[in-house]
Design an enzyme around this catalytic site. Structure first.
Site, PDB file in Angstrom:
ATOM      1  N   GLY B  48       0.845  -1.190   0.000  1.00  0.00           N
ATOM      2  CA  GLY B  48       0.000   0.000   0.000  1.00  0.00           C
ATOM      3  C   GLY B  48       0.871   1.227   0.000  1.00  0.00           C
ATOM      4  CB  THR B  49       3.031   2.662  -1.759  1.00  0.00           C
ATOM      5  OG1 THR B  49       3.729   1.977  -0.752  1.00  0.00           O
ATOM      6  CG2 THR B  49       3.896   3.781  -2.251  1.00  0.00           C
ATOM      7  CB  THR B  50       0.187   7.205  -3.179  1.00  0.00           C
ATOM      8  OG1 THR B  50      -0.982   6.418  -3.035  1.00  0.00           O
ATOM      9  CG2 THR B  50       0.075   8.041  -4.440  1.00  0.00           C
TER      10      THR B  50
END
Lengths: 236, 271
Positions: B48-50
């Protein structure tokens, strides 16, 4: 089948040492000085592209005199040694001492085992950090002999005279311009010519810098440093 | 060792300045993705990342959220996803955290090694290519679920402008002209950037656009962490310009985040 001539090991070592020393003494000299903010390296080197002084790691610099291709090989081996070590352990675990030992081993082996010894002397310098750790300067000779120097070191052609000069003139905690000027005077002590910034290669390990302490001093800055030092001097 | 063997590698070896090649020769076990255990059951990786990159007048901005997730749990709230790779470039990592951080570290060492041996920097194109080869090396691990897909941006000294690159898991490299995002919230961030990005933005404008996009991504994507006002954790934002890689001070990011959130709650815009 002709028998090889017998040469005593003593004579062989003597010949090799003489050969290496001759090669080194033909080259130009290099000095290194501790100054207030770190370690200064000054080489007489008219080429701006072929370096004698170079960065090895965060706090470690390399300098070589003698045969270019030989010390260039040692330099690259040093960078590899440091980078592999820093990658597999941590950046802080890369030390000048380990590197100087590796150079000493390598040069010692080449001197005894190969027909032709390396005609080089190298120097490994590590700047201490801001909270009082001391600087380290190691001087490694063509036969692997290793010396731990303090305050100043000289290598190459006229290193004995230069060392004597520096012994008399080196002061602790000099500012950069004063140290640089002393270094340049030391290089000219045996020759009656003056060196301008165009004949010099200068770099510092500056402990006030962030991670990578090594910094080359560019030509313009060099001229300025030499200039201010000259103006600042009093007396004859 | 005969003389032939001793010198053969001298000119056949194009990679004399590569740290990766040194590692491959001397300590192959240290290369990430070197040994991938055959997975009987592929566990859900952390991804989960941006992270995003935006081009503006003086160069590029890179920004990323600070949250790492493991399944439905928060693994860390303060993880750093934007790494300085050298003075003029940075990588934002997305995908499995462990291998991605290892790759960023290896890439950093690779660039520094080249610079020290050669005495000059790789071109931006060269750096981007090198990273793409590293991602390709990770392909076996990626097939088992340990995907690493970074975003790479930097200042191109020759061209005099900021450039950015995105990658796929096979190491495919695609240059984006204006902006791009990567990670689980990337679609939302990209949508946001698409509406807000303008040509020739100033640093302040670009900063605001980047943070708006990150906040949008955090809004829509469960894997992306938003500004955490309670703990005082804010996205990490870096600028890369002609004068080098720099951090945007946390105070400034905090101020901007608060302004954006304040405006959204006042106007209902973007809510």
């Amino acid at each position: 089948m002709p028998l090889p001539y017998y040469v005593s090991p003593e004579q062989m070592m003597k010949d090799k040492a003489e050969y290496a020393r001759k090669g080194i003494s033909r080259g130009r000299s290099l000095v290194t000085l501790e100054y207030g903010d770190g370690i200064l390296l000054v080489a007489e080197n008219p080429s701006t592209l072929l370096h004698k002084i170079s960065e090895i790691y965060d706090r470690i610099a390399f300098a070589g005199v003698g045969k270019y291709n030989e010390f260039e090989n040692l330099r690259i081996a040093g960078i590899r040694h440091a980078d592999v070590k820093g990658y597999s352990y941590s950046r802080g675990d890369v030390t000048a001492k380990a590197l100087a030992n590796a150079y000493s081993q390598a040069l010692g082996n080449i001197f005894t085992q190969d027909i032709k010894p390396f005609e080089v002397e190298v120097l490994v310098a590590e700047v201490g950090d801001a909270n009082g750790a001391r600087n380290e300067i190691y001087h490694i000779l063509y036969d692997g002999t290793i010396e731990d120097e303090r305050n100043y070191a000289a290598m190459g052609g006229q290193s004995d005279e230069i060392r004597r000069f520096l012994k008399d003139h080196h002061k602790e905690g000099m500012p950069l311009d004063e140290a640089l000027q002393l270094g340049v005077r030391a290089l000219t002590v045996t020759q009656n010519k003056t060196l301008t910034e165009k004949d010099l290669e200068v770099a510092v390990l500056d402990r006030t810098k962030a991670r990578r302490k090594f910094r080359r001093i560019p030509l313009e800055a060099l001229g300025q440093l030499l200039g201010t030092a000259r103006l600042g001097r009093t007396g004859p | 060792m005969t003389d032939g063997e001793r010198w053969r590698s001298l000119f056949n070896d194009y990679s004399n300045s590569s740290f990766l090649e040194v590692l491959r020769r001397e300590s192959p076990h240290l290369i990430p993705g070197h040994e991938v255990p055959a997975a009987a059951e592929v566990r859900e990786p952390v991804h989960g990342t941006t992270v995003l990159s935006v081009r503006y007048r003086d160069g590029v901005i890179m920004a990323g959220d600070r949250q790492a997730t493991a399944g439905y749990q928060v693994a860390s709230r303060r993880i750093e996803k934007i790494f300085k790779s050298d003075e003029l470039s940075g990588v934002g990592i997305a995908g499995a955290a462990g291998p991605a951080m290892e790759m960023a570290k290896l890439f950093q060492t690779e660039l520094e090694h080249y610079e020290k041996v050669e005495g000059e920097n790789l071109s931006l194109e060269g750096k981007a290519n090198r990273l793409s080869q590293m991602i390709r090396m990770n392909l076996p691990a990626a097939m088992q679920g340990l995907v690493v897909v970074p975003i790479f941006a930097g200042f191109d000294e020759k061209a005099g402008l900021g450039r950015l690159f995105k990658y796929d898991i096979t190491g495919g490299r695609y240059e984006e002209t204006n902006f791009d995002a990567q990670g689980s919230g990337s679609k939302d961030a990209r949508d946001s950037l698409k509406k807000l990005w303008k040509r020739d933005m100033s640093r302040d404008e670009a900063l605001r656009v980047s943070l708006e996009a990150l906040i949008d991504a955090a809004d829509e994507d469960v894997g992306t962490g938003g500004p955490d006002l309670v703990r005082g954790i804010f996205p990490s934002v870096k600028t890369i310009t002609r004068s080098g890689f720099g951090d945007v001070p946390e105070e400034e990011v905090k101020g901007l985040c608060e302004a954006i959130l304040g405006e959204r709650s006042r106007t209902g815009n973007g809510a």
